[in-house]
Design an enzyme around this catalytic site. Structure first.
Site, mmCIF file in Angstrom:
data_model
loop_
_atom_site.group_PDB
_atom_site.id
_atom_site.type_symbol
_atom_site.label_atom_id
_atom_site.label_comp_id
_atom_site.label_asym_id
_atom_site.label_seq_id
_atom_site.Cartn_x
_atom_site.Cartn_y
_atom_site.Cartn_z
ATOM 1 N N ASP A 52 0.867 -1.178 0.000
ATOM 2 C CA ASP A 52 0.000 0.000 0.000
ATOM 3 C C ASP A 52 0.908 1.234 0.000
ATOM 4 O OD1 ASP A 52 -1.643 2.087 0.508
ATOM 5 O OD2 ASP A 52 -2.782 1.088 2.097
ATOM 6 N N ASP A 366 36.881 17.875 -52.423
ATOM 7 C CA ASP A 366 36.002 18.369 -51.358
ATOM 8 C C ASP A 366 35.325 19.662 -51.789
ATOM 9 O OD1 ASP A 366 35.342 19.259 -48.382
ATOM 10 O OD2 ASP A 366 36.087 17.205 -48.233
ATOM 11 N N ARG A 443 27.719 29.355 -40.479
ATOM 12 C CA ARG A 443 28.705 29.311 -41.567
ATOM 13 C C ARG A 443 28.189 30.069 -42.801
ATOM 14 N NH1 ARG A 443 31.645 24.333 -44.803
ATOM 15 N NH2 ARG A 443 33.719 25.178 -44.616
ATOM 16 N N LYS A 476 30.844 12.357 -50.550
ATOM 17 C CA LYS A 476 30.889 12.787 -49.143
ATOM 18 C C LYS A 476 29.716 13.741 -48.956
ATOM 19 C CE LYS A 476 33.975 15.320 -45.973
ATOM 20 N NZ LYS A 476 35.263 16.034 -45.914
ATOM 21 N N TRP A 477 28.748 13.334 -48.138
ATOM 22 C CA TRP A 477 27.485 14.085 -47.980
ATOM 23 C C TRP A 477 27.558 14.853 -46.664
ATOM 24 C CZ3 TRP A 477 22.694 13.230 -50.928
ATOM 25 C CH2 TRP A 477 21.589 13.918 -50.409
ATOM 26 N N ASP A 478 27.737 16.164 -46.756
ATOM 27 C CA ASP A 478 28.003 16.978 -45.566
ATOM 28 C C ASP A 478 26.747 17.712 -45.089
ATOM 29 O OD1 ASP A 478 29.564 18.119 -43.576
ATOM 30 O OD2 ASP A 478 31.148 18.759 -44.946
ATOM 31 N N ASN A 480 26.504 21.106 -42.484
ATOM 32 C CA ASN A 480 27.396 21.907 -41.655
ATOM 33 C C ASN A 480 26.766 22.912 -40.707
ATOM 34 O OD1 ASN A 480 30.052 21.000 -42.035
ATOM 35 N ND2 ASN A 480 29.996 21.726 -44.136
ATOM 36 N N CYS A 526 28.773 13.012 -43.366
ATOM 37 C CA CYS A 526 29.639 13.941 -42.653
ATOM 38 C C CYS A 526 28.741 15.043 -42.125
ATOM 39 C CB CYS A 526 30.666 14.499 -43.653
ATOM 40 S SG CYS A 526 31.740 15.783 -43.004
ATOM 41 N N ASP A 548 36.235 16.449 -37.661
ATOM 42 C CA ASP A 548 37.153 17.349 -38.361
ATOM 43 C C ASP A 548 38.501 17.413 -37.648
ATOM 44 O OD1 ASP A 548 35.561 18.010 -40.464
ATOM 45 O OD2 ASP A 548 34.905 19.949 -39.687
#
Ligand code: GLA
Length: 714
Positions: A52, A366, A443, A476-478, A480, A526, A548
């Site tokens: 209880d 890049d 950025r 390379k698929w970023d 950011n 990435c 990085d």
């Protein structure tokens, strides 16, 4: 593997690694009764006595049974309308503004294999590799159902869980929290382990005592993030790398998430994992359903390595897909730290010639090849080659690599848009934004509204147009920056808070379309380094740029941290120059190479400017890596010394080949420890190596790395 005992109302999910036990209580409630080492049968020897409890309410039907309260029992799905005051895994708002529903057991189904999750990446299995239990709970007033899925994998220490919520009434239901998992443990004698970090310092391990009250790991960034990873472990305090009980949780999701633990008044622990409810709401129209992401749970009796090895095996066999799933990955050179934006045909041609001469296998171009992008202020979205910079087009650069026997790879950041771009000039509304306030920049760039179908189609078309030439072997698929002002023009007000999750669903749809259309291309994900290192991205792209930060000392931490959940074959790891561009540290070339050999090896520096002696060193490292690559990428990885433990600044990683005939043992030390190697050419029995280990003495320089390759003889 999965049984239901009618007499005891027990679901027993079992393989040779664990038992997971669910029991239906009073024909209504789904209780969690056991999770741990395999049991012959569950009979409830250690069930907590029903007491209880003051302030713990009774459901209406049990008014006079004061020992029964939802506040006290361990549950598989938790709502808090009827007296369970712990963290709920489901929170809804009904049309009249109230938040109470009542989900009771309705039925179950056991299926061979594992059904796919609609619109979401998840582990997969053939019919003879796994079994799935689906349990349906239904609201007593018929408003909604919850279908809980559990998959047990034959011979693997992992279990997956997810939930599908269905609106079965005539009015809309607003989901304000739709977690993937709720799991209650009977005590709180655990250490809580999570991975924290930031840009260029991802996935540091934090191990602290699990505290009373609520503790959360997660974020609202719209990405799985550098800052917190979608990983959590509860380890018994005595558990170490090689022994002890550990429960690991890895969420297959790339957006804002929450992993919460609550130690409550009676000392039990609840774990709730899913999309972060602080960053989410979803209006479920009549008849619609909502599929949560999946949680992979790893149970280990063999410590943290056991947990990690279970994740690694499951991810290699049931998550990664495509041509490169079980293949060793090419050794690459990436021009980013070699040239940044300042490159032309000639520089790239020289890089390709040098890379081929040194034994590399892939050259990656890049950022900076498209639009008029010569710094990070412009052109994202304009995925057309800059002919001023590269007069022979991408075909010219690709040809320079291909004719030397190298593959050719290319960088994209397809989810982004620069204000200075043709795309933005044509479609300013395609950026995530709100009407009355200006957009925040990261950025200098904005984020595309990937929740929109037209934006998804644009991304698929613009990337596919480039890949269709057949000249690109790797992408390379970023990604950011994180999401701000994350709303979508034209979306109905009640659906606006869905935007971040719809963004992720849109991304998954885009990735599925592109990766299926180009099955020969190797994709690496990435996000400003390792800001989206999660299981969901690995479903589409079998490797991720880990960070990085390429400094060999920092990388020991980053790669070790990453290894708690992810196998070495998924980690991009490159050698770069010293002084290191991120932290300025000077380390020997050999240490940098040994450290990068832990994952998908490569170089990220101007190799054309190396001395002949350095070039020879690189040739030797590449030859060595080619020899060890199958053991490192396709073998079993073990952490022997963790940089997060002890006081001697040591890291040691061991790789054992699939056939167990070869072992590669890497050892690193930081300034204040010493060591050297004395084993070359000698033969030892395995028991001596296991019991005594190897002695390391006389290291005279800082930041040294060592490698021993042990071969089985006789
Ligand atoms: C991110 C990536 C880097 C590089 C740059 C290019 O920071 O992590 O590896 O590709 O973008 O802008």
């Amino acid at each position: 593997m999965i049984t239901f005992d009618k007499a005891t109302q027990v679901f027993h999910l079992k393989n040779d690694r664990y038992s997971y036990v669910i029991q239906i209580e009073r024909g209504k409630y789904l209780l969690h009764q056991y999770f741990g080492r395999p049991l012959h049968e569950f009979r409830g020897s250690a069930l907590r006595p029903a007491l209880d409890r003051a302030n713990s309410p009774q459901p209406a039907a049990y008014e006079n049974e004061r020992t029964f309260s939802l506040d006290v029992v361990p549950q598989e799905l938790s709502t808090n309308g009827h007296g369970d005051f712990r963290i709920p895994s489901l929170e809804v708002v009904l049309e009249d503004g109230t938040t109470v529903i009542e989900l009771w057991y309705e039925g179950y189904e056991i299926k061979k294999g594992k059904p796919a999750l609609e619109g979401l990446p998840a582990l997969y299995a053939k019919d003879d590799e796994a079994e799935t239990l689906e349990i349906t709970l239904s609201d007593t007033k018929g408003r909604m159902k919850a279908i809980l899925s559990y998959t047990v994998f034959e011979g693997d220490g992992v279990l997956t869980r997810s939930v599908r919520y269905v609106n079965t009434c005539k009015e809309a239901i607003r989901l304000e929290n739709a977690a993937s998992l709720s799991l209650d443990f009977p005590d709180h004698d655990f250490d809580r382990m999570s991975l924290y970090g930031g840009h260029a310092s991802e996935r540091n391990l934090e191990r602290i005592r699990l505290m009373r009250g609520v503790m959360e790991t997660g974020n609202t960034r719209g990405a799985s993030s550098h800052q917190q990873s979608p990983f959590l472990a509860l380890a018994r305090p005595a558990a170490g790398e090689l022994s002890g009980d550990v429960y690991g949780f890895s969420l297959v999701y790339s957006g804002s998430f929450r992993m919460a633990t609550e130690v409550e008044q009676f000392g039990t622990t609840r774990v709730v994992i899913g999309i972060n409810p602080d960053d989410f709401a979803w209006t479920l129209e009549p008849g619609e359903s909502f599929q949560t992401p999946e949680v992979v749970i790893s149970y280990s009796h063999d410590g943290l390595n056991g947990m990690s090895q279970a994740f690694h095996k499951a991810y290699r066999n049931h998550l990664l897909r495509g041509k490169y799933q079980h293949r060793v990955r090419p050794i690459l050179v990436n021009n980013w730290e070699a040239t940044y934006f300042d490159f032309d045909d000639e520089k790239l041609d020289n890089l390709a010639a040098c890379a081929a001469d040194l034994g590399m296998e892939l050259m990656v171009l890049d950022d900076g090849w498209f639009g008029h992008r010569n710094d990070d202020n412009s052109s994202l979205g304009d995925w057309k080659v800059n002919l001023k910079k590269l007069p022979h087009g991408l075909e010219g650069v690709a040809e320079s690599a291909h004719k030397r026997g190298l593959k050719f790879g290319l960088w994209f950041e397809p989810e982004m848009i620069s204000v200075d771009s043709d795309l933005y000039r044509a479609h300013p509304d395609w950026a995530l934004h709100v009407k009355d306030y200006p957009c925040s920049f990261g950025r200098h760039q904005l984020v595309l509204d990937v929740s929109r179908k037209d934006v998804q189609d644009y991304i698929v078309k613009s990337v596919s147009d480039i890949l269709a030439s057949g000249a690109i072997d790797y992408v390379k698929w970023d990604f950011n920056r994180h999401l701000t002002e994350a709303f979508s023009e034209g979306r109905a007000p009640e659906h606006q808070r869905e935007t971040k999750h719809r963004f992720i669903l849109g991304l998954y749809s885009v990735l599925e379309r592109i990766t299926q259309a180009f099955p020969d291309v190797l994709f690496e994900s990435c996000s400003g380094g390792g800001g989206r290192f999660d299981a969901a991205m690995l479903y589409y792209m079998p490797q991720t740029w880990t960070s990085d930060d390429t400094d060999a000392v920092q990388r020991q931490r980053i790669q070790t941290g990453t290894s708690y959940a992810f196998p070495p074959i998924t980690m991009g790891a490159h050698v770069s120059v010293t002084p290191n561009h991120q932290v300025g540290r000077v380390t020997p070339m050999q240490t940098r190479a040994f450290c990068a050999m832990m994952g998908c090896f490569g170089y990220e520096m101007d190799i054309t400017r190396m001395s002949d002696a350095e070039k020879q060193q690189v040739r030797d490292h590449i030859a060595l890596y080619k020899r060890l690559r199958p053991t490192i990428q396709l073998g079993t990885y073990t952490r022997l010394l963790s940089p997060f433990e002890g006081t001697k600044n040591e890291t040691a990683w061991m790789f054992t080949s699939e056939d167990e005939k070869e072992v590669a043992l890497f050892y690193f030390h930081d300034p204040d420890s010493t060591g050297a190697e004395t084993l070359v050419g000698k033969t030892f029995y395995g028991d001596e190596l296991m019991q005594e280990g190897i002695n390391i003495d006389k290291i005279n320089s800082d930041f040294t790395g060592y490698l021993w390759v042990l071969e089985k003889v006789g």
